[in-house]
Scaffold this motif. Structure first.
Motif, PDB file in Angstrom:
ATOM      1  N   LEU A   3      -8.145  -1.523  -1.518  1.00 30.33           N
ATOM      2  CA  LEU A   3      -7.759  -0.230  -1.290  1.00 30.33           C
ATOM      3  C   LEU A   3      -8.465   0.908  -2.240  1.00 30.33           C
ATOM      4  N   SER A   4      -8.661   0.545  -3.483  1.00 27.51           N
ATOM      5  CA  SER A   4      -9.410   1.341  -4.465  1.00 27.51           C
ATOM      6  C   SER A   4     -10.695   1.480  -3.895  1.00 27.51           C
ATOM      7  N   ILE A  50       0.299  -6.257  -0.725  1.00 25.38           N
ATOM      8  CA  ILE A  50      -0.249  -4.818   0.124  1.00 25.38           C
ATOM      9  C   ILE A  50       0.800  -3.885   0.092  1.00 25.38           C
ATOM     10  N   LYS A  51       2.035  -4.028   0.535  1.00 26.02           N
ATOM     11  CA  LYS A  51       2.936  -2.827   0.523  1.00 26.02           C
ATOM     12  C   LYS A  51       3.282  -2.388  -0.593  1.00 26.02           C
ATOM     13  N   GLN A  52       3.477  -3.145  -1.724  1.00 21.29           N
ATOM     14  CA  GLN A  52       3.882  -2.563  -3.124  1.00 21.29           C
ATOM     15  C   GLN A  52       2.764  -1.652  -3.614  1.00 21.29           C
ATOM     16  N   GLU A  53       1.354  -1.874  -3.193  1.00 20.11           N
ATOM     17  CA  GLU A  53       0.214  -1.267  -3.548  1.00 20.11           C
ATOM     18  C   GLU A  53       0.139  -0.140  -2.990  1.00 20.11           C
ATOM     19  N   LEU A  54       0.302  -0.304  -1.562  1.00 20.94           N
ATOM     20  CA  LEU A  54       0.333   1.185  -0.542  1.00 20.94           C
ATOM     21  C   LEU A  54       1.291   2.155  -1.451  1.00 20.94           C
ATOM     22  N   LEU A  55       2.685   1.524  -1.639  1.00 16.69           N
ATOM     23  CA  LEU A  55       3.658   2.603  -1.831  1.00 16.69           C
ATOM     24  C   LEU A  55       3.279   3.000  -3.347  1.00 16.69           C
ATOM     25  N   ARG A  56       2.756   2.354  -4.176  1.00 12.95           N
ATOM     26  CA  ARG A  56       2.378   2.872  -5.703  1.00 12.95           C
ATOM     27  C   ARG A  56       1.187   3.725  -5.300  1.00 12.95           C
ATOM     28  N   MET A  57       0.245   3.716  -4.587  1.00 11.94           N
ATOM     29  CA  MET A  57      -0.752   4.668  -4.661  1.00 11.94           C
ATOM     30  C   MET A  57      -0.166   6.018  -4.002  1.00 11.94           C
ATOM     31  N   PHE A  58       0.640   5.663  -3.278  1.00 10.32           N
ATOM     32  CA  PHE A  58       1.419   7.039  -2.517  1.00 10.32           C
ATOM     33  C   PHE A  58       2.068   7.854  -3.668  1.00 10.32           C
ATOM     34  N   PRO A  84      -1.445  -0.524  13.161  1.00 14.74           N
ATOM     35  CA  PRO A  84      -0.092  -0.478  13.246  1.00 14.74           C
ATOM     36  C   PRO A  84       0.596  -1.459  12.391  1.00 14.74           C
ATOM     37  N   ALA A  85       0.280  -2.652  12.256  1.00 10.25           N
ATOM     38  CA  ALA A  85       0.693  -3.699  11.275  1.00 10.25           C
ATOM     39  C   ALA A  85       0.998  -3.038   9.802  1.00 10.25           C
ATOM     40  N   LEU A  86       0.021  -2.252   9.288  1.00 13.05           N
ATOM     41  CA  LEU A  86       0.099  -1.945   7.821  1.00 13.05           C
ATOM     42  C   LEU A  86       1.404  -0.776   7.930  1.00 13.05           C
ATOM     43  N   LEU A  87       1.453   0.197   9.174  1.00 13.23           N
ATOM     44  CA  LEU A  87       2.503   1.150   9.157  1.00 13.23           C
ATOM     45  C   LEU A  87       3.747   0.497   9.209  1.00 13.23           C
ATOM     46  N   ALA A  88       3.834  -0.553   9.980  1.00 11.73           N
ATOM     47  CA  ALA A  88       4.970  -1.178  10.288  1.00 11.73           C
ATOM     48  C   ALA A  88       5.551  -1.933   8.833  1.00 11.73           C
ATOM     49  N   THR A  89       4.822  -2.551   8.233  1.00 11.16           N
ATOM     50  CA  THR A  89       5.068  -3.020   6.686  1.00 11.16           C
ATOM     51  C   THR A  89       5.457  -1.892   5.755  1.00 11.16           C
ATOM     52  N   VAL A  90       5.049  -0.827   5.927  1.00 15.01           N
ATOM     53  CA  VAL A  90       5.156   0.235   4.844  1.00 15.01           C
ATOM     54  C   VAL A  90       6.471   1.106   5.207  1.00 15.01           C
ATOM     55  N   SER A  91       6.660   1.312   6.398  1.00 21.90           N
ATOM     56  CA  SER A  91       7.155   2.629   6.752  1.00 21.90           C
ATOM     57  C   SER A  91       8.844   2.616   6.427  1.00 21.90           C
ATOM     58  N   PRO A  92       9.553   1.392   6.577  1.00 16.30           N
ATOM     59  CA  PRO A  92      10.802   1.408   6.027  1.00 16.30           C
ATOM     60  C   PRO A  92      11.233   1.732   4.542  1.00 16.30           C
TER      61      PRO A  92
END
Length: 149
Positions: A3-4, A50-58, A84-92
């Protein structure tokens, strides 16, 4: 690290300009596609990380004026458009985290953008909302509660 590196490349190639289904700059398209592919491959065993890192980055990007932090939300939106898989993982979890202080940070973070870039980001967000099924009812409730005082 994936991601970085993807964010660095996104920033280096004018990453703030995101539109549904597009990526500006021929050089960036394969790199973002590679980031999405690698994350898709890793998701089978490391979805939580991955979900944790995406949310942390946000969340980290909202409190900073550094140039790469300004591009983080557009970068994450582009990843969501392409996966769409990344979106579904993070959106909730993302919807749950959009409390008033975070919404205020988002407003401050993007209030200085030119109107056309802001419209593009809003268009991407609406596109993603329309194409997400994971947590759709929760997202709709959030939008209604936020829009109506």
């Amino acid at each position: 690290r994936v991601l970085s590196c993807g964010l660095k490349d996104f920033c280096a190639h004018g990453g703030a300009e995101v539109a549904p289904g597009t990526a500006t700059g021929d050089k960036r398209v394969p790199k973002i596609a590679s980031v999405v592919g690698i994350l898709g491959h890793l998701a089978s065993r490391h979805a939580g990380s991955i979900k944790q890192e995406l949310l942390r980055m946000f969340h980290e990007s909202l409190g900073s004026a550094r140039e790469h932090h300004k591009a983080t939300v557009p970068f994450l939106l582009q990843l969501a458009l392409m996966s769409p898989a990344l979106l579904a993982t993070v959106s909730p979890e993302l919807v749950d985290s959009l409390q008033p202080p975070v919404l205020n940070q988002l407003h401050q973070h993007f209030s200085a953008l030119p109107r056309d870039e802001l419209d593009g980001l809003v268009g991407v967000a609406v596109h993603l909302l329309c194409h997400t099924s994971a947590g759709a009812l929760r997202t709709l409730r959030f939008l209604l509660a936020t829009a109506a005082p």
